[in-house]
Design a protein around this motif. Structure first.
Motif, PDB file in Angstrom:
ATOM      1  N   LYS A 149       0.831  -1.211   0.000  1.00  0.00           N
ATOM      2  CA  LYS A 149       0.000   0.000   0.000  1.00  0.00           C
ATOM      3  C   LYS A 149       0.861   1.254   0.000  1.00  0.00           C
ATOM      4  O   LYS A 149       0.577   2.227  -0.711  1.00  0.00           O
ATOM      5  CB  LYS A 149      -0.917  -0.010   1.229  1.00  0.00           C
ATOM      6  N   GLU A 150       1.920   1.241   0.810  1.00  0.00           N
ATOM      7  CA  GLU A 150       2.798   2.406   0.887  1.00  0.00           C
ATOM      8  C   GLU A 150       3.481   2.669  -0.455  1.00  0.00           C
ATOM      9  O   GLU A 150       3.626   3.825  -0.879  1.00  0.00           O
ATOM     10  CB  GLU A 150       3.848   2.174   1.980  1.00  0.00           C
ATOM     11  N   ARG A 206       2.330   1.870  -3.452  1.00  0.00           N
ATOM     12  CA  ARG A 206       1.348   2.367  -4.424  1.00  0.00           C
ATOM     13  C   ARG A 206       1.029   3.839  -4.190  1.00  0.00           C
ATOM     14  O   ARG A 206       0.839   4.596  -5.146  1.00  0.00           O
ATOM     15  CB  ARG A 206       0.081   1.520  -4.348  1.00  0.00           C
ATOM     16  N   LYS A 207       0.991   4.259  -2.935  1.00  0.00           N
ATOM     17  CA  LYS A 207       0.778   5.676  -2.650  1.00  0.00           C
ATOM     18  C   LYS A 207       2.000   6.496  -3.069  1.00  0.00           C
ATOM     19  O   LYS A 207       1.882   7.574  -3.644  1.00  0.00           O
ATOM     20  CB  LYS A 207       0.512   5.871  -1.156  1.00  0.00           C
ATOM     21  N   LYS A 208       3.166   5.966  -2.774  1.00  0.00           N
ATOM     22  CA  LYS A 208       4.408   6.666  -3.107  1.00  0.00           C
ATOM     23  C   LYS A 208       4.587   6.812  -4.617  1.00  0.00           C
ATOM     24  O   LYS A 208       5.100   7.828  -5.112  1.00  0.00           O
ATOM     25  CB  LYS A 208       5.576   5.889  -2.498  1.00  0.00           C
ATOM     26  N   LEU A 268       2.473   7.431  -6.893  1.00  0.00           N
ATOM     27  CA  LEU A 268       1.694   8.513  -7.495  1.00  0.00           C
ATOM     28  C   LEU A 268       2.384   9.863  -7.376  1.00  0.00           C
ATOM     29  O   LEU A 268       1.976  10.825  -8.043  1.00  0.00           O
ATOM     30  CB  LEU A 268       0.309   8.580  -6.843  1.00  0.00           C
ATOM     31  N   TYR A 269       3.413   9.979  -6.523  1.00  0.00           N
ATOM     32  CA  TYR A 269       4.115  11.251  -6.326  1.00  0.00           C
ATOM     33  C   TYR A 269       5.521  11.236  -6.925  1.00  0.00           C
ATOM     34  O   TYR A 269       6.272  12.191  -6.749  1.00  0.00           O
ATOM     35  CB  TYR A 269       4.189  11.578  -4.832  1.00  0.00           C
ATOM     36  N   SER A 278       0.912  -0.446 -10.014  1.00  0.00           N
ATOM     37  CA  SER A 278      -0.460   0.053 -10.027  1.00  0.00           C
ATOM     38  C   SER A 278      -0.753   0.717 -11.363  1.00  0.00           C
ATOM     39  O   SER A 278       0.165   1.117 -12.097  1.00  0.00           O
ATOM     40  CB  SER A 278      -0.662   1.052  -8.880  1.00  0.00           C
ATOM     41  N   ASP A 312      -3.433   3.103 -11.080  1.00  0.00           N
ATOM     42  CA  ASP A 312      -4.364   4.085 -10.527  1.00  0.00           C
ATOM     43  C   ASP A 312      -4.220   5.424 -11.237  1.00  0.00           C
ATOM     44  O   ASP A 312      -3.104   5.847 -11.597  1.00  0.00           O
ATOM     45  CB  ASP A 312      -4.103   4.274  -9.027  1.00  0.00           C
ATOM     46  N   LYS A 313      -5.347   6.110 -11.411  1.00  0.00           N
ATOM     47  CA  LYS A 313      -5.409   7.457 -11.988  1.00  0.00           C
ATOM     48  C   LYS A 313      -4.733   7.522 -13.360  1.00  0.00           C
ATOM     49  O   LYS A 313      -4.076   8.504 -13.705  1.00  0.00           O
ATOM     50  CB  LYS A 313      -4.772   8.477 -11.039  1.00  0.00           C
ATOM     51  N   ASP A 355      -9.747  -2.251   0.309  1.00  0.00           N
ATOM     52  CA  ASP A 355      -8.893  -2.488   1.461  1.00  0.00           C
ATOM     53  C   ASP A 355      -9.426  -3.605   2.350  1.00  0.00           C
ATOM     54  O   ASP A 355      -8.669  -4.376   2.915  1.00  0.00           O
ATOM     55  CB  ASP A 355      -8.755  -1.196   2.266  1.00  0.00           C
TER      56      ASP A 355
END
Length: 615
Positions: A470-471, A473-475, A477-478, A537, A539-540, A605
């Protein structure tokens, strides 16, 4: 009265001879000027004239003349050169334009001592760099060095990484932790060498690379007060004399064959046109791909300085490798050589490419996102009924792996690719092709339903926990965007770009906004197999890939990937030939069939946590 005037006239003193008659009053009042006020005449000096001393003749600057100053010494652990990227110690010149000076106290170390020095240098660099940067620190430094945040920048031009540029980098590091380096011109033909020399000579670390823009980090324990002493070069030293680049005859050819090849090279279709001070990192892969179908390659370099396109020719000779034929009319003409073992055989000597291009100008076959479909085989044979060759234009997802497209076209149609320029191919039918004996190709009246494949995006990435996945996949995007994909574009350079980005970045993000969902998911699958990498991922509408834990930093070059050609398979034996024909007749589906299904969606989740708990 007259008598009185005569007496007064007699009473006057006699006239004295004057040196110079300035006025009539001098005789009347009897004034004699002193010698100090009397102007000197030419006769008094005896005719001697003072002349200005002659100026010493002009003496051009030399790297040997220190002007009486002691020789500058430095503790840098490498030999000084004007340019560290555009010169190589291995190239031996045949003459020097100025004497070569060597320090009397300097001696070549023994191999064992040299290894110890290299090891000590490596340990010192690791000490200065310290612990690796965290993703947040890396992203902060990269964003701080962007054009929108600062104008500080070091430009690396046609001379490459010069000696004085090392001093500029350390001056930037005095105030900032990282510096932006913009690379343009001749050195960008070999960007790996530029990156290696920057890290080796400065001791820094490249933490980000986007095209020719690099971010060079100084290290956690860098101390500006203990920076190395770098004596500046006040002028560019004279270049040595090297052997002739263009010789009378090419090795292995006679004089007549060499002349004929140089004339022929001027009429070969242009592969690309070089812009002045451009970014040439994709030039070597383009020449390698062109050599799969063409014997000669011509690159238009009009407008470039003579020294620039000659240096580019030398780099192509060493990196492709190839043989330089000529630089006439500002054209770089290179030959692949006699012993070239490319997978696609070249028949340009038998068939004129320019004539076939004119004949096939109106006959074109589109190769879109579905790749080489079954019905397209029938279209190609219909074109061959009237023309000897057909132009095939490739765009979209299949262009990520152009070698597979070329191989499948030759394998399934039985033709031969005689020319390739980017996504444009010329497919030749053959000398003895008979349209009346063309194979029977039953058409597919509808697209068959796609089968169901395993999930593409799983709950956890292999080797990571649920939280780490999860971390990441969030990372992702930036992470700074590597490139933005255009709809139905040409993506052949995408795989080399991702490989180069993995040298400095752990995660790579590709912006695919505007593309259909099936397209960017197929591109992700191709990157996973060709780079190789791990899909994180989608995503977006972003393709986020990870290089993995076991990445070793070596760039794998698959541009010269060897695959068995159709002619080799036919000559292998009757059994393999029959097997290939049976496979070709039974292969109804496209070679670009999707391995994705609508069920490849990210789980929420709750389901992820429940699956993790059940495990």
């Amino acid at each position: 009265m007259l008598l009185l005037a005569g007496l007064l006239r007699r009473a006057r003193p006699p006239r004295r001879p004057s040196v110079r008659r300035l006025s009539g009053l001098l005789d009347r009042y009897g004034f004699v000027p002193p010698a100090s006020l009397t102007p000197h005449s030419a006769s008094d000096d005896g005719g001697a004239k003072k002349r200005r001393p002659k100026k010493p003749p002009y003496r051009p600057p030399s790297s040997l003349d220190r002007g009486g100053r002691p020789a500058a010494r430095s503790d840098l652990p490498f030999d000084f050169r004007f340019s560290y990227t555009e010169s190589s110690p291995g190239e031996k010149p045949i003459g020097l334009r100025e004497p070569k000076v060597r320090d009397a106290q300097a001696e070549d170390p023994a191999p064992a001592a040299k290894r110890e020095l290299e090891e000590a240098r490596r340990r010192e660099r690791e000490r200065v760099l310290g612990e690796p940067l965290t993703p947040a620190e890396r992203a902060f430094l990269v964003s701080k060095c962007q054009k929108s945040r600062t104008k500080k920048q070091i430009n690396l031009g046609r001379d490459g990484l010069t000696h004085n540029m090392l001093n500029d980098i350390h001056n930037h590091w005095k105030n900032d932790e990282a510096v932006r380096v913009k690379c343009l011109g001749v050195p960008t033909v070999d960007m790996q060498n530029v990156c290696h020399q920057l890290e080796d000579k400065t001791g820094g670390l490249i933490i980000h690379r986007h095209g020719g823009q690099l971010i060079l980090y100084r290290g956690r324990h860098y101390n500006p007060k203990k920076r190395p002493v770098i004596p500046l070069m006040l002028w560019k030293p004279a270049e040595p004399v090297y052997p002739r680049l263009i010789k009378t005859t090419i090795e292995g050819l006679t004089v007549e064959e060499t002349k004929e090849m140089r004339k022929k090279g001027l009429y070969v279709p242009v592969l690309t046109k070089l812009a002045k001070n451009g970014y040439y990192a994709s030039l070597v892969p383009m020449v390698r791909d062109a050599f799969l179908t063409d014997e000669l390659v011509r690159i238009d370099s009009k407008g470039l300085p003579k020294s620039d396109y000659r240096k580019i020719g030398v780099k192509l000779r060493d990196l492709v490798p190839c043989i330089i034929v000529s630089f006439d009319k500002e054209q770089i003409i290179v030959w692949r050589g006699k012993d070239y073992n490319g997978t696609i055989q070249d028949n340009t000597q038998k068939t004129s490419v320019s004539v076939l291009e004119e004949e096939s100008a109106g006959a074109e076959s589109e190769n879109g996102r579905d790749g080489l479909t079954h019905n397209m085989l029938n279209d190609i044979h219909n074109h061959w009924k009237n023309d000897e060759a057909v132009r095939v234009k490739c765009l979209g997802v299949p262009t990520v792996d152009m070698q597979n497209v070329c191989h499948q076209l030759e394998d399934k149609t039985g033709g031969l690719i005689i020319h390739r320029h980017g996504g444009q191919l010329i497919l030749y039918r053959g000398r003895h092709y008979n349209p009346k004996k063309r194979p029977v190709i039953p058409l597919m009246l509808w697209k068959p339903a796609e089968p169901v494949y395993p999930r593409l995006i799983k709950t956890t990435i292999e080797g990571l926990t649920v939280e780490e996945t999860k971390e990441m996949r969030k990372k992702g995007l930036y992470v700074p965007v590597l490139t933005k994909l255009a709809k139905n574009g040409y993506y052949a350079s995408l795989v080399p770009m991702v490989r180069d980005a993995f040298l400095t970045d752990e995660l790579v993000r590709i912006d695919s906004k505007g593309l259909p969902k099936s397209d960017y998911r197929k591109i992700g699958v191709k990157l996973r197999d060709l780079v190789p990498c791990i899909i994180v991922s989608f995503d977006k509408e972003q393709i986020i890939v990870w290089r993995g834990k076991d990445y070793n930093g070596t760039i794998q070059d698959n541009t010269q990937k060897t695959s068995v050609s159709v002619l080799e398979e036919e000559s292998a034996g009757a059994e393999s030939e029959n097997g290939d024909q049976e496979q070709a007749s039974s292969d109804w589906a496209s070679d670009e069939c999707s391995q994705l299904s609508s069920s490849d969606e990210m789980p929420d989740d709750k389901s992820a946590i429940s699956e993790a708990d059940s495990d």
